[in-house]
Write an enzyme that holds these catalytic residues in place. Sequence first.
Site, PDB file in Angstrom:
ATOM      1  N   GLY A 139      -4.034  -2.189 -14.865  1.00 40.29           N
ATOM      2  CA  GLY A 139      -5.449  -1.601 -15.304  1.00 40.29           C
ATOM      3  C   GLY A 139      -6.315  -2.592 -15.799  1.00 40.29           C
ATOM      4  O   GLY A 139      -6.133  -3.053 -17.024  1.00 40.29           O
ATOM      5  N   GLY A 140      -7.150  -3.365 -14.826  1.00 39.76           N
ATOM      6  CA  GLY A 140      -8.235  -4.038 -15.524  1.00 39.76           C
ATOM      7  C   GLY A 140      -7.838  -5.738 -15.598  1.00 39.76           C
ATOM      8  O   GLY A 140      -8.565  -6.370 -16.133  1.00 39.76           O
ATOM      9  N   GLY A 182      -5.072  -5.608  -9.640  1.00 42.26           N
ATOM     10  CA  GLY A 182      -5.560  -4.718  -8.694  1.00 42.26           C
ATOM     11  C   GLY A 182      -7.007  -5.165  -8.228  1.00 42.26           C
ATOM     12  O   GLY A 182      -7.063  -5.811  -7.386  1.00 42.26           O
ATOM     13  N   LYS A 189       0.832  -1.245  -0.077  1.00 44.49           N
ATOM     14  CA  LYS A 189       0.093  -0.038   0.063  1.00 44.49           C
ATOM     15  C   LYS A 189       0.793   1.375  -0.093  1.00 44.49           C
ATOM     16  O   LYS A 189       1.939   1.100   0.497  1.00 44.49           O
ATOM     17  CB  LYS A 189      -0.699  -0.114   1.442  1.00 44.49           C
ATOM     18  CG  LYS A 189      -1.635   1.023   1.535  1.00 44.49           C
ATOM     19  CD  LYS A 189      -2.511   0.856   3.015  1.00 44.49           C
ATOM     20  CE  LYS A 189      -3.614  -0.065   2.803  1.00 44.49           C
ATOM     21  NZ  LYS A 189      -4.429   0.402   2.134  1.00 44.49           N
ATOM     22  N   CYS A 198      -1.940   9.284  -7.539  1.00 48.81           N
ATOM     23  CA  CYS A 198      -3.036   9.128  -6.882  1.00 48.81           C
ATOM     24  C   CYS A 198      -4.199  10.279  -6.948  1.00 48.81           C
ATOM     25  O   CYS A 198      -3.907  11.315  -6.642  1.00 48.81           O
ATOM     26  CB  CYS A 198      -2.788   9.044  -5.283  1.00 48.81           C
ATOM     27  SG  CYS A 198      -4.432   8.799  -4.301  1.00 48.81           S
TER      28      CYS A 198
END
Lengths: 296, 308
Positions: free
Chosen positions: B243-244, B265, B46, B130
Amino acid sequence: MTRRPVQGRAAPDRAPAGGPLGEPALFSGGVLRNQRVAAGLYELLLAVPDAGDPPRPGQFVSLVLESGVAQPEFEGLEGPLLRRPFSVAGFVQARGRRRLKLLYASVGRITRRMAALVPGANIGLLGPLGTPFPLEVPEPILLVGGGRGIAPLLYLGETLACRGRAFALVYGARRGAEMLPAGQLPGGSIWLATEDGARGRRGTVLDVLDGLRLEAPTVMACGPHGMLASVAGWSAARGAACWVSVEAVFGCGTGLCGGCAIPAAGKPPDFLWACRQGPVLPAESVDWERWNASDL
Amino acid sequence: MTCDLSTDLGPLGLANPVMNASGTFGYGDEWPRLCNTAVLGAIVTKTLTLEPRAGNPPPRLQETPSGLLNSIGLQNVGVTAFLAEHLSALRALRPPVIASVGGASAEEFAAVVERLEAGALEAYELNVSCPNVAQGGLSFGRSPGETARVVRGVRRVTQRPLFVKLTPNVTDIVAIGRAALDEGATGLTAVNTFLGMEIDLERSRPRFGRVGAGLSGPAIRPLALYRIWELARSLDCPLIGAGGIVTARDAAAFMMAGATAVQVGTATLRDPARPAALVTELATFAEARGLARIRDLVASLEGLRDVP
């Protein structure tokens, strides 16, 4: 009416163990029964593998409707992306077979599809997750459930009954038709409240609590957070220890994403993760005022 | 035939190209058995900041078709508590550890990395992308100059491999990537979330307190894949695709477009064992195609570097 141990109906071979919580697991559940038990309220009975830690009262499982454990052929558009959490409403382990009971209201995309599940179907489960209700607490224990918040209290009540613990139940709903039949409620001392007055006292669980002549040193509640805030206040005013099972929108259910933040008491702006630090929390650890203000 | 899954991100060798994406896997040490974390190519933490951060007030999540909007706001325990409470458990698992680093200023990025230098970890991923914080985050990642300043400051305090996680919310992602590489970044991670929003129609107001939130999940996969392709055409550096990504086919597409490694993710929220399962599935995928080495898949898309 107080200090009377109540009789349990379905006594499991083994009561849920104490000690540290184990690691959850991914497993599949086979639908044995899926039936409407009240207006908009359904009960799902699943056969689950006889492995891993049994759930403890207050813990939850998180489900996807696609069968199997992993979904290598997962296609995003087939259904909602995220799992949905459900409190364990019952769990029985006998002769090497495990049965898991969930109670759900058919209100959203997943739960409407759940209502169409037929025996023989398989769904994907992850659990047991979250914190349980503490069981070694002063008696009698007052259980307070609102609406579908009755779900974890069914399993908690059965467990307390099995252990011969003294408890009573206050159960409320908006309409009598949305309420579970009396025969499905745990315990002998039960007070009901409905806003339409169809069953029990007309009003809310708070109206029942205010008129209650029961000295309960421990309160355990589950329901909408507005109700929980009121029950927390009622308990604090009487010096009773209060545990609440909270509901929030969960991302992962396992404490990986941090999405299910609820305001923590103490020094703002601290947050508790409803899925991992909860769902069962000491009422005083929650900042009810900030939560109510957030309109979640 | 068994496929050799090993790959290299510059000086950082990985047993396989699969890692988790920061922010969807806790600190990485939460559920070692459930997630089978030990089999991953690397573990990304994280995002860590100098001081603990409480994150944004709820609501923080909104599910969308095939996607998820989040506004977590970099809630984390801070670098000191991470070193004391998480790193040794992470270390006990085999994979290299990549610390995701955040900050409200270039100085904070450098200060966090300086603290982490004392820890046994392999590399850094600078989160200059972010969308859910008021300072730092996206505001750095949208500017080549600010991105360069953050990387320059961090490069002064570490020799470890340094990856910069890029935002797709820019006109020219290649310019931002180039600015990072010019200051000594080892490679680039692409992409962080896409800015999106949702409106609560009943209350006639935005769902999220900061209005904008980050969209992730299968919904953004083609968008993310295109960004990796854009970067791979212009820049010569290790790329980490994100991404996906859910399946081996997704991962293979990112690798063909130029990614040396991939991150899983949002799929991890649905299935916490998904990154580990992807390692096995990627091997099966490669073997079915007669690939001896997974690295042969990287940038193998025909005409990738041709001028359009």
